[in-house]
Design a protein around this motif. Structure first.
Motif, PDB file in Angstrom:
ATOM      1  N   SER A  59      26.975  52.858  95.558  1.00 34.71           N
ATOM      2  CA  SER A  59      25.764  53.227  96.300  1.00 34.71           C
ATOM      3  C   SER A  59      26.067  53.497  97.759  1.00 34.71           C
ATOM      4  O   SER A  59      25.582  54.473  98.337  1.00 34.71           O
ATOM      5  CB  SER A  59      24.718  52.113  96.202  1.00 34.71           C
ATOM      6  OG  SER A  59      24.251  51.981  94.894  1.00 34.71           O
ATOM      7  N   LEU A  60      26.884  52.632  98.368  1.00 29.23           N
ATOM      8  CA  LEU A  60      27.249  52.838  99.763  1.00 29.23           C
ATOM      9  C   LEU A  60      28.011  54.149  99.937  1.00 29.23           C
ATOM     10  O   LEU A  60      27.732  54.928 100.857  1.00 29.23           O
ATOM     11  CB  LEU A  60      28.072  51.662 100.287  1.00 29.23           C
ATOM     12  CG  LEU A  60      28.611  51.796 101.715  1.00 29.23           C
ATOM     13  CD1 LEU A  60      27.489  52.026 102.722  1.00 29.23           C
ATOM     14  CD2 LEU A  60      29.435  50.573 102.078  1.00 29.23           C
ATOM     15  N   HIS A 101      23.659  42.022  95.529  1.00 29.71           N
ATOM     16  CA  HIS A 101      24.795  42.936  95.475  1.00 29.71           C
ATOM     17  C   HIS A 101      26.043  42.295  94.873  1.00 29.71           C
ATOM     18  O   HIS A 101      27.059  42.964  94.723  1.00 29.71           O
ATOM     19  CB  HIS A 101      25.138  43.443  96.882  1.00 29.71           C
ATOM     20  CG  HIS A 101      24.021  44.197  97.523  1.00 29.71           C
ATOM     21  ND1 HIS A 101      23.355  43.742  98.628  1.00 29.71           N
ATOM     22  CD2 HIS A 101      23.451  45.378  97.191  1.00 29.71           C
ATOM     23  CE1 HIS A 101      22.413  44.605  98.957  1.00 29.71           C
ATOM     24  NE2 HIS A 101      22.455  45.614  98.101  1.00 29.71           N
ATOM     25  N   SER A 150      27.256  48.542  93.680  1.00 29.31           N
ATOM     26  CA  SER A 150      26.836  48.434  95.083  1.00 29.31           C
ATOM     27  C   SER A 150      27.758  49.243  95.985  1.00 29.31           C
ATOM     28  O   SER A 150      27.297  49.949  96.894  1.00 29.31           O
ATOM     29  CB  SER A 150      26.829  46.973  95.535  1.00 29.31           C
ATOM     30  OG  SER A 150      25.849  46.247  94.842  1.00 29.31           O
ATOM     31  N   ASP A 167      29.142  42.091 105.220  1.00 25.05           N
ATOM     32  CA  ASP A 167      28.636  43.449 105.035  1.00 25.05           C
ATOM     33  C   ASP A 167      29.794  44.380 104.702  1.00 25.05           C
ATOM     34  O   ASP A 167      30.946  44.096 105.016  1.00 25.05           O
ATOM     35  CB  ASP A 167      27.940  43.945 106.300  1.00 25.05           C
ATOM     36  CG  ASP A 167      26.594  43.287 106.535  1.00 25.05           C
ATOM     37  OD1 ASP A 167      26.115  42.552 105.649  1.00 25.05           O
ATOM     38  OD2 ASP A 167      26.024  43.508 107.624  1.00 25.05           O
ATOM     39  N   MET A 179      26.350  48.522 104.897  1.00 21.84           N
ATOM     40  CA  MET A 179      25.503  48.034 103.808  1.00 21.84           C
ATOM     41  C   MET A 179      25.309  46.546 104.027  1.00 21.84           C
ATOM     42  O   MET A 179      26.281  45.788 104.098  1.00 21.84           O
ATOM     43  CB  MET A 179      26.154  48.262 102.448  1.00 21.84           C
ATOM     44  CG  MET A 179      25.328  47.765 101.311  1.00 21.84           C
ATOM     45  SD  MET A 179      26.175  48.135  99.750  1.00 21.84           S
ATOM     46  CE  MET A 179      24.929  47.588  98.628  1.00 21.84           C
ATOM     47  N   ASP A 219      18.603  48.789 102.967  1.00 21.20           N
ATOM     48  CA  ASP A 219      19.930  48.247 102.633  1.00 21.20           C
ATOM     49  C   ASP A 219      21.027  48.832 103.512  1.00 21.20           C
ATOM     50  O   ASP A 219      22.094  48.239 103.648  1.00 21.20           O
ATOM     51  CB  ASP A 219      20.306  48.563 101.178  1.00 21.20           C
ATOM     52  CG  ASP A 219      19.519  47.757 100.168  1.00 21.20           C
ATOM     53  OD1 ASP A 219      18.801  46.828 100.563  1.00 21.20           O
ATOM     54  OD2 ASP A 219      19.630  48.078  98.971  1.00 21.20           O
ATOM     55  N   PHE A 220      20.795  50.001 104.072  1.00 19.33           N
ATOM     56  CA  PHE A 220      21.842  50.756 104.764  1.00 19.33           C
ATOM     57  C   PHE A 220      21.449  51.040 106.209  1.00 19.33           C
ATOM     58  O   PHE A 220      20.291  51.302 106.496  1.00 19.33           O
ATOM     59  CB  PHE A 220      22.088  52.094 104.055  1.00 19.33           C
ATOM     60  CG  PHE A 220      22.412  51.943 102.601  1.00 19.33           C
ATOM     61  CD1 PHE A 220      23.678  51.571 102.196  1.00 19.33           C
ATOM     62  CD2 PHE A 220      21.441  52.156 101.633  1.00 19.33           C
ATOM     63  CE1 PHE A 220      23.980  51.414 100.853  1.00 19.33           C
ATOM     64  CE2 PHE A 220      21.736  52.006 100.283  1.00 19.33           C
ATOM     65  CZ  PHE A 220      23.013  51.639  99.895  1.00 19.33           C
TER      66      PHE A 220
END
Length: 140
Positions: A59-60, A45, A56, A97, A39, A24-25
């Motif tokens: 998370s980033l 997401h 989401s 993104d 991301m 994802d990253f």
């Protein structure tokens, strides 16, 4: 501070230690002070309202702070989040993104403190801002 590994090495390592989210990253750059991560946003997401969900974005921010810390201390997978504050400021655009620009503010023996600005790709105004603190395990 200077990075102890390249962005490519970090991307490879993330894929190994976090295979469930590693794809994802993408670490685009890191120099020991500033880390830029992407991301790859897709449908999973998104939340109702056709925007990227808060979890989401969190998370980033979390992964970016982790990577910024690892850039300086090396591969220490047991470094963990101990504090976070996040402000959601604008609606991220679905289909674009997210880009996190992370600044390492302080790196001590046991704590790392970072500031993260998150942008929708192509926009100059941040959609979120986070401060993260990581606990670094003692050297054995």
């Amino acid at each position: 501070m200077q990075a102890v590994m390249s962005a490519e090495e970090m991307n490879d390592w993330l894929g190994k230690v976090f295979p469930q989210v590693g794809s994802d990253f993408v670490v685009e750059s890191m120099d020991g002070v500033t880390t830029v991560m992407r991301m790859k946003v897709d449908d999973r997401h998104l939340r109702p309202g056709n925007t990227v969900s808060g979890p989401s974005m969190f998370s980033l921010a979390d992964v970016s702070a982790f990577v910024a810390t690892m850039a300086c201390i090396g591969k220490e997978a047991l470094t963990v989040t101990t504090g976070c504050s996040i402000d959601f400021m604008r609606k991220p655009e679905a289909g674009k993104d997210l880009i996190a620009v992370t600044t390492l503010l302080k790196l001590g023996r046991t704590l790392s403190v970072t500031n993260i600005l998150i942008y929708s790709e192509g926009n100059d105004a941040p959609v979120a801002r986070a401060n993260m603190t990581y606990s670094i395990p003692p050297k054995s």
